[in-house]
Motif scaffolding. Structure first.
Motif, short mmCIF file in Angstrom:
data_model
loop_
_atom_site.label_atom_id
_atom_site.label_comp_id
_atom_site.label_asym_id
_atom_site.label_seq_id
_atom_site.Cartn_x
_atom_site.Cartn_y
_atom_site.Cartn_z
N PHE A 175 0.82 -1.21 0.00
CA PHE A 175 0.00 0.00 0.00
C PHE A 175 0.86 1.26 0.00
O PHE A 175 0.44 2.30 -0.46
N ARG B 166 -7.57 5.51 -4.25
CA ARG B 166 -6.83 4.77 -3.24
C ARG B 166 -5.45 4.34 -3.73
O ARG B 166 -4.54 4.13 -2.94
N PHE C 220 -11.59 -13.17 6.47
CA PHE C 220 -12.48 -12.27 7.23
C PHE C 220 -13.27 -13.07 8.28
O PHE C 220 -13.34 -12.69 9.44
N PHE D 189 -6.71 -5.69 12.39
CA PHE D 189 -7.04 -6.37 11.14
C PHE D 189 -7.59 -5.39 10.10
O PHE D 189 -8.47 -4.58 10.40
N ALA D 190 -7.07 -5.46 8.89
CA ALA D 190 -7.59 -4.67 7.77
C ALA D 190 -7.28 -5.43 6.50
O ALA D 190 -6.16 -5.87 6.29
N LEU D 191 -8.30 -5.61 5.67
CA LEU D 191 -8.11 -6.44 4.47
C LEU D 191 -9.05 -5.97 3.38
O LEU D 191 -10.21 -5.65 3.64
N GLU D 192 -8.55 -5.92 2.15
CA GLU D 192 -9.43 -5.58 1.03
C GLU D 192 -10.16 -6.84 0.59
O GLU D 192 -9.56 -7.92 0.49
N LEU D 193 -11.46 -6.70 0.34
CA LEU D 193 -12.24 -7.84 -0.16
C LEU D 193 -12.41 -7.65 -1.67
O LEU D 193 -13.22 -6.83 -2.10
N MET E 211 -4.08 2.65 3.14
CA MET E 211 -5.13 1.84 2.50
C MET E 211 -6.07 2.72 1.68
O MET E 211 -7.00 2.21 1.05
N ARG F 36 -17.36 -7.46 14.72
CA ARG F 36 -15.97 -7.37 15.20
C ARG F 36 -15.10 -6.73 14.13
O ARG F 36 -14.28 -5.88 14.41
N ASN F 37 -15.27 -7.20 12.87
CA ASN F 37 -14.67 -6.54 11.72
C ASN F 37 -15.81 -6.01 10.87
O ASN F 37 -16.70 -6.77 10.50
N ILE G 258 -17.44 -4.00 7.41
CA ILE G 258 -17.13 -3.88 5.99
C ILE G 258 -17.62 -2.53 5.50
O ILE G 258 -18.73 -2.11 5.84
N SER H 173 -17.47 0.41 2.01
CA SER H 173 -17.17 0.62 0.59
C SER H 173 -16.50 1.98 0.47
O SER H 173 -17.05 2.99 0.89
N ARG I 84 -14.17 -2.75 -1.52
CA ARG I 84 -14.76 -3.23 -0.27
C ARG I 84 -13.63 -3.54 0.71
O ARG I 84 -12.73 -4.32 0.37
N LEU I 85 -13.70 -2.92 1.86
CA LEU I 85 -12.62 -3.09 2.84
C LEU I 85 -13.17 -3.64 4.14
O LEU I 85 -14.21 -3.17 4.62
N ALA I 86 -12.48 -4.61 4.70
CA ALA I 86 -12.82 -5.13 6.02
C ALA I 86 -11.86 -4.49 7.02
O ALA I 86 -10.65 -4.49 6.80
N LEU I 87 -12.43 -3.92 8.07
CA LEU I 87 -11.62 -3.21 9.08
C LEU I 87 -12.00 -3.69 10.45
O LEU I 87 -13.18 -3.89 10.74
N SER I 88 -11.02 -3.83 11.32
CA SER I 88 -11.36 -4.17 12.70
C SER I 88 -12.05 -2.97 13.33
O SER I 88 -11.80 -1.82 12.94
N ARG J 108 -11.48 -1.68 16.06
CA ARG J 108 -10.48 -0.81 16.69
C ARG J 108 -9.97 0.23 15.69
O ARG J 108 -9.76 1.39 16.02
N LEU J 109 -9.77 -0.20 14.43
CA LEU J 109 -9.34 0.75 13.39
C LEU J 109 -10.48 1.69 13.04
O LEU J 109 -10.28 2.89 12.83
#
Lengths: 626, 82
Positions: A64, A104, A314, A427-431, B39, B54-55, B57, B59, B64-68, B70-71
């Motif tokens: 990134f 992004r 996820f 945790f952070a992840l692009e789907l 990101m 908990r995580n 989602i 847009s 599409r981003l999954a974030l905890s 906490r973030l």
């Protein structure tokens, strides 16, 4: 003096299609997926400009930004800064961007341009942008960034010709980076990216639900998502054993034909015995599992390529948090079911250094494909000798579950001992959007894996089989009794020597010898057992396995007790679930962890733990009357 | 932080925000700020929250981003007028 080779580096965020573009440019077979972090190392390929000039293309790991501390980011940064000695400074960077999410992805390209590297911006995945209703203006973007911009759809080869035209000599100049005057920090870049995207990549105002969103509403649902996940995993394990039976039959037939041909063509003697009983039987006992191993890699390739792997990560994040890991450890651990080596390498995408070390440590406890031959020999012995029964799938599932749960328990303990990260890594992840798998790349990868397995069978396993045959044949005794010859041979002597060590675990000296031979590669076990228990080669692999099981079932201790009871078979299975019998894995762990202690500690711990668990299971089982 | 002109009544974290609504990012504040920026999170961007938990989602710019959570607590957003 030869012509100087220009070096072009592909740089971009994860999952923007860099590897696909690399393959399109070089005709190579870099692994392609739909999951961030498929490329975790530098990949090299070659291509030619329209004028025939040869150039080197380097595919960098996706990242990134170039500021981060994760290993893949460090590799990309060092390569772009010319710190990788073998590569030198790049002559040109291809900044690959996802055209559907330019806001992004532009900041990373701007970061590369600020380094003064001549560059071309590649707007990949333009079809995805068009579907989202984004109106792209590559000419305007080129004007704003001060470098050429080419739109591509690398998976279909669209725009590749234009890209080749753009990378011909003289190479483009570096950008004057007009935005740098506004402040080069990531926030400044991002604001500039937002500004230029308002004119060069205009989005429709209204947010619309995509097909991926609709699929996700089911597959990521708190209840239905888990049902689907468990169903998919069960299907994977079932398909590995059922769909592979046909190609396994072909391998069996080929092996039978080969053994019969050699037997018919040669007179009886040591050489024929070596070829038929040592090489064809021993190596064949391993090669027979190639279809199942390929099926496992195929399934994992399908997950990565379709986009489901990110969803699985996820879903699993909450579950893995109980073991002190995150969802990002899921891909390395799942890959380790196929082979621990790519699994250990895939840990580079994990941000937390401590989590990465722990994942590397426990990865070999995900039962890899090399253990399959051992399980396939032993599990039917618990089920009345029948192969392919549904109960076999259940026992296999239990075996895989035991390894996985044990890995999670050890990970939890290690996490407690290593303590929290110095920098919090939530945790952070692009789907990625779901897509149809890219079959060509999946099958190319399968061919590569199959070739690697056959190479191993033709070198390491072949060598071990010849050594084992020699050790069981020599020195010769005067007796014609095969049992007496075995006792007299080198193998017989080694077996007698190690029997006192392995008998508390429920194994005799021959089984102990087969375990010893499998420390180089565990799939050798079946071939070793076939040789050590002198099973006649019928030319049919299923019959060979059945015969081996029948021979094993008849074996007794000197006092008349059966050697292979259900309890001793379970003890043997337990040993194979936990033992780290793979030298290449230890070498990769050493490289990835950068620590002798970690690699050696893992090998010693797993070997001792396997022996201890096997001992406990056998002794407690005996005490309970099994 | 660029909260000068924003009424604090309208600010909430992305973790607190309602699912299915559009928001504008007003500020990124916390130790995960750099990670969020890398990101693609940035002030003034429009974001839509798609799922909670908990995580969560969301847009962002079509991705599409999954974030905890906490973030997500470090992303301050305000509602976007329909």
């Amino acid at each position: 003096m030869g012509e100087r080779l220009d070096t072009i580096m592909l740089v971009g965020n994860p999952n923007v299609g860099k590897s696909t573009l690399f393959n399109a440019l070089t005709g190579g077979s870099a692994k392609v997926g739909n999951f961030p972090g498929i490329t975790v190392d530098l990949k090299e390929g070659f291509t030619r400009t329209p004028h025939g000039r040869r150039i080197r293309i380097i595919d960098l790991p996706g990242c990134f930004s170039l500021d981060g501390g994760s290993p893949d980011q460090q590799i990309a940064r060092r390569a772009l800064d010319g710190e990788v000695l073998a590569l030198g400074k790049p002559d040109l960077a291809l900044c690959v961007l996802d055209a559907s999410s330019l806001e992004r992805h532009l900041p990373l390209a701007m970061e590369v341009l600020e380094r003064g590297i001549p560059a071309i911006v590649v707007l990949n995945l333009v079809d995805r942008a068009q579907k989202s209703g984004i109106r792209l203006d590559p000419a305007k973007l080129s004007e704003e960034l001060g470098v050429p911009v080419v739109a591509t759809r690398a998976d279909k080869g669209l725009g590749i010709l234009e890209l080749r035209q753009a990378i011909r000599h003289p190479l483009p100049h570096s950008s004057d980076c007009s935005w740098a005057a506004q402040g080069g920090a990531s926030g400044g870049r991002q604001k500039f990216a937002m500004e230029i995207c308002r004119t060069t990549a205009r989005r429709p105002e209204a947010h619309s639900l995509t097909m991926s969103d609709r699929i996700d509403s089911v597959l990521l649902h708190p209840v239905f998502g888990w049902i689907a996940f468990l169903g998919i995993m069960l299907f994977v394990f079932w398909s590995i054993f059922s769909f592979s039976s046909v190609p396994m039959g072909w391998v069996e037939s080929a092996q039978g034909w080969l053994a019969a041909t050699v037997e018919a063509a040669m007179p009886a003697g040591d050489l024929r015995d070596l070829l038929v009983g040592g090489i064809i039987e021993g190596v064949g006992a391993v090669v027979i599992f190639l279809p199942q191993i390929l099926m496992l890699f195929f399934m994992i390739g399908l997950f990565e390529s379709s986009g489901y792997m990110a969803r699985a990560a996820f879903l699993m994040d909450g579950f893995m948090a109980r073991a002190g890991l995150s969802g990002k450890a899921f891909l390395p651990l799942l890959s380790s079911y196929a082979c621990a080596i790519p699994g250990v390498m895939a840990t580079r995408t994990i941000d937390s250094a401590k989590e990465r070390l722990i994942t590397i440590f426990v990865a070999p406890w995900m039962s890899c494909s090399a253990r399959l031959p051992v399980y396939l020999l032993l599990v039917p012995m618990l089920l009345g000798g029948v192969e392919g029964a549904w109960t076999q799938s259940v026992v296999f599932f239990a075996i895989y579950a035991l390894g996985t749960i044990s890995a999670f328990v050890v990970a939890r303990v290690l996490r407690g001992r290593l303590g929290p990260d110095e920098i919090d890594q939530p945790f952070a992840l692009e789907l990625p959007p779901y897509q149809f798998p890219q079959w060509g790349y999946i099958f190319r990868h399968l061919i590569e894996r199959g070739g690697s397995f056959l190479k191993k069978a033709g070198t390491l396993i072949l060598g071990l089989m010849i050594l084992l045959w020699a050790a069981r044949t020599y020195p010769k005794s005067d007796s014609n009794d095969p049992a007496e010859q075995m006792r007299h041979s080198l193998v017989g002597r080694v077996s007698q020597a190690i029997e006192p060590i392995v008998s508390p675990l429920g194994f005799d000296g021959r089984t102990g010898t087969a375990i010893l031979t499998s420390f180089a590669a565990r799939e050798v076990f079946v071939g070793s057992m076939a040789q050590l228990f002198e099973v006649d080669d019928t030319g049919d692999e299923t019959l060979l396995r059945t015969s081996l099981r029948e021979v094993m079932a008849r074996q007794t201790w000197p006092d008349g007790r059966l050697l292979f009871t259900p309890l001793s078979v379970v003890s043997l299975l337990i040993f194979y679930i936990y033992a780290l019998q793979c030298l290449p894995t230890s070498a990769v762990v050493l490289r990835e962890s950068g620590s002798w202690k970690w690699a050696a500690g893992q090998l010693v711990f797993m070997s001792l733990f396997a022996a201890l668990m096997s001992l406990i299971v056998y002794r407690v089982g005996l005490w309970l009357g099994f | 932080m660029t909260r000068n002109s924003i009424g604090t009544d309208y600010l909430q974290t992305l973790a607190q925000a309602d699912v299915g609504c559009n928001f504008r990012i007003q500020a990124l504040n916390g130790p995960g700020c750099d990670k969020l920026r890398s990101m693609g999170f940035c002030e003034e961007m429009e974001i839509r929250k798609l799922a909670d938990g908990r995580n969560l989602i969301c847009s962002l710019c079509g991705a599409r981003l999954a974030l905890s959570s906490r973030l997500a607590d470090q992303v301050l957003v305000s509602p976007v007028e329909a």
